[in-house]
Design an enzyme around this catalytic site. Structure first.
Site, PDB file in Angstrom:
ATOM      1  N   ASP A   1      17.324  -4.321  -9.365  1.00  0.00           N
ATOM      2  CA  ASP A   1      16.555  -5.460  -8.130  1.00  0.00           C
ATOM      3  C   ASP A   1      15.041  -4.828  -9.071  1.00  0.00           C
ATOM      4  O   ASP A   1      14.546  -3.640  -9.233  1.00  0.00           O
ATOM      5  CB  ASP A   1      16.582  -4.328  -6.864  1.00  0.00           C
ATOM      6  CG  ASP A   1      15.964  -4.360  -5.604  1.00  0.00           C
ATOM      7  OD1 ASP A   1      15.133  -5.762  -5.830  1.00  0.00           O
ATOM      8  OD2 ASP A   1      15.817  -4.050  -4.669  1.00  0.00           O
TER       9      ASP A   1
ATOM     10  N   GLY B   1       0.885  -1.269  -0.151  1.00  0.00           N
ATOM     11  CA  GLY B   1      -0.116  -0.244   0.039  1.00  0.00           C
ATOM     12  C   GLY B   1       0.339   1.446  -0.172  1.00  0.00           C
ATOM     13  O   GLY B   1       0.537   1.950  -0.666  1.00  0.00           O
TER      14      GLY B   1
ATOM     15  N   THR C   1       0.140  -7.518 -16.491  1.00  0.00           N
ATOM     16  CA  THR C   1       1.558  -7.339 -16.599  1.00  0.00           C
ATOM     17  C   THR C   1       2.380  -8.433 -16.501  1.00  0.00           C
ATOM     18  O   THR C   1       2.131  -9.649 -16.168  1.00  0.00           O
ATOM     19  CB  THR C   1       1.867  -6.630 -15.076  1.00  0.00           C
ATOM     20  OG1 THR C   1       1.923  -7.500 -14.088  1.00  0.00           O
ATOM     21  CG2 THR C   1       1.082  -5.405 -15.094  1.00  0.00           C
TER      22      THR C   1
ATOM     23  N   ASP D   1       4.645  -3.123  -7.579  1.00  0.00           N
ATOM     24  CA  ASP D   1       3.760  -2.094  -6.886  1.00  0.00           C
ATOM     25  C   ASP D   1       4.110  -0.246  -7.735  1.00  0.00           C
ATOM     26  O   ASP D   1       3.179   0.777  -8.017  1.00  0.00           O
ATOM     27  CB  ASP D   1       4.478  -1.569  -5.250  1.00  0.00           C
ATOM     28  CG  ASP D   1       4.243  -2.762  -4.640  1.00  0.00           C
ATOM     29  OD1 ASP D   1       3.111  -3.484  -4.985  1.00  0.00           O
ATOM     30  OD2 ASP D   1       4.825  -2.961  -3.893  1.00  0.00           O
TER      31      ASP D   1
ATOM     32  N   GLY E   1      16.169  -1.594  -3.755  1.00  0.00           N
ATOM     33  CA  GLY E   1      14.746  -0.916  -2.953  1.00  0.00           C
ATOM     34  C   GLY E   1      13.550  -0.549  -3.729  1.00  0.00           C
ATOM     35  O   GLY E   1      13.704  -0.962  -4.670  1.00  0.00           O
TER      36      GLY E   1
END
Length: 289
Positions: free
Chosen positions: A219, A41, A195, A225, A260
């Site tokens: 990464d 989220g 996707t 998201d 990240g």
């Protein structure tokens, strides 16, 4: 500009980078460690906000150091947090993430306060978005809030084993990868964004294909998201779904080139530059969604 409301998880990501992913029972010597704000989220909220959307997040966190880290990062990106409940004595969610040299990852998520997320209230949003890292009651509450707001409701049912399939088909739009698409067959709404990683995405039921842009994966954590958040933010701002998805694919492609989750998400200016002048990094082209 319309408001994007997101109900979802807030998690601290503890990320280890190594040459390969450990096998069961095995230890692998890594090269680097990163502590960063995450949670599906929160990730989608940050991705959307950096791409120019007006974003409000509903969720839950603990009153610990990880919760303070996550809240500060969200506020720094302009995400509105009045609907994030701080539970005294609770621990903020944590994700233990291993990333190998090719950018692939494996994740163990501990929900913590995310298990306490309550159904959100209507807030005048144009779009409501949720994922699978929150309780069933909260997901059902997103549907109710979207109806009350007259908003488009979007579900990103990930992880697929953490969401009631019967709820997914009640949303106006689902954003799924190929594994989720197969697992939820018969439970998806008519409108789907499928996707496909390095092969871009497909709009269903039309079958229109939108290609990925060249990218060198460092990464892949959180790239899905990035796509879901930027897509939802674009739709909230009034963009056609094709245009919003192109923006989202470009954002996901940039994110895999950096380490990240939230630290990897691009600004709107960076996305626009990539769309106007796509250029692959060194090595094999690859993008993720």
């Amino acid at each position: 500009m319309g408001l994007l409301a997101i109900c979802g998880s807030i998690t601290a990501d503890l990320i280890g980078y190594g040459p390969r992913l450990p096998r069961p029972g095995e230890s692998v010597l890594g090269r680097a460690f990163l502590v960063a704000p995450g949670g599906k989220g929160a990730n989608q909220a940050v991705a959307a906000a950096r791409a120019g959307a007006r974003v409000r997040l509903a969720g839950a966190r603990g009153d610990d150091a990880h919760g303070e880290l996550c809240a500060a990062a969200l506020a720094a990106d302009g995400v509105e947090l009045s609907a994030v409940v701080v539970h005294r004595g609770a621990t903020t969610g944590v994700a233990l993430i291993c990333v190998d040299a090719s950018g692939e990852n494996q994740i163990l998520a501990i929900p913590g306060a995310n298990a306490l997320v309550a159904p959100p209230a209507p807030c005048g949003a144009a779009v409501w978005l949720c994922q699978g890292e929150i309780p069933t009651e909260a997901i059902d509450g997103v549907l109710s809030a979207a109806r009350a707001d007259g908003a488009l409701s979007i579900c990103n049912p990930s992880p697929v084993n953490a969401i009631d399939p019967s709820l997914v088909g009640r949303f106006d739009l689902a954003v799924v990868n190929e594994l989720e698409h197969e697992a939820l067959r018969g439970h998806l709404p008519e409108r789907v964004v499928l996707t496909r990683g390095a092969r871009g995405a497909v709009l269903l039921p039309s079958g229109e294909e939108l290609p990925a842009l060249p990218a060198r994966a460092v990464d892949t954590t959180g790239a899905g998201d990035a796509l879901a958040g930027v897509l939802a933010g674009g739709l909230a701002s009034g963009m056609a779904i094709e245009d919003a998805l192109r923006l989202a694919i470009a954002a996901a492609g940039i994110s895999v080139e950096r380490e990240g989750c939230q630290p990897s998400y691009p600004t709107r200016a960076e996305i626009e530059r990539r769309l106007s002048s796509p250029s692959p990094g060194p090595g094999a082209p690859r993008s993720t969604g």
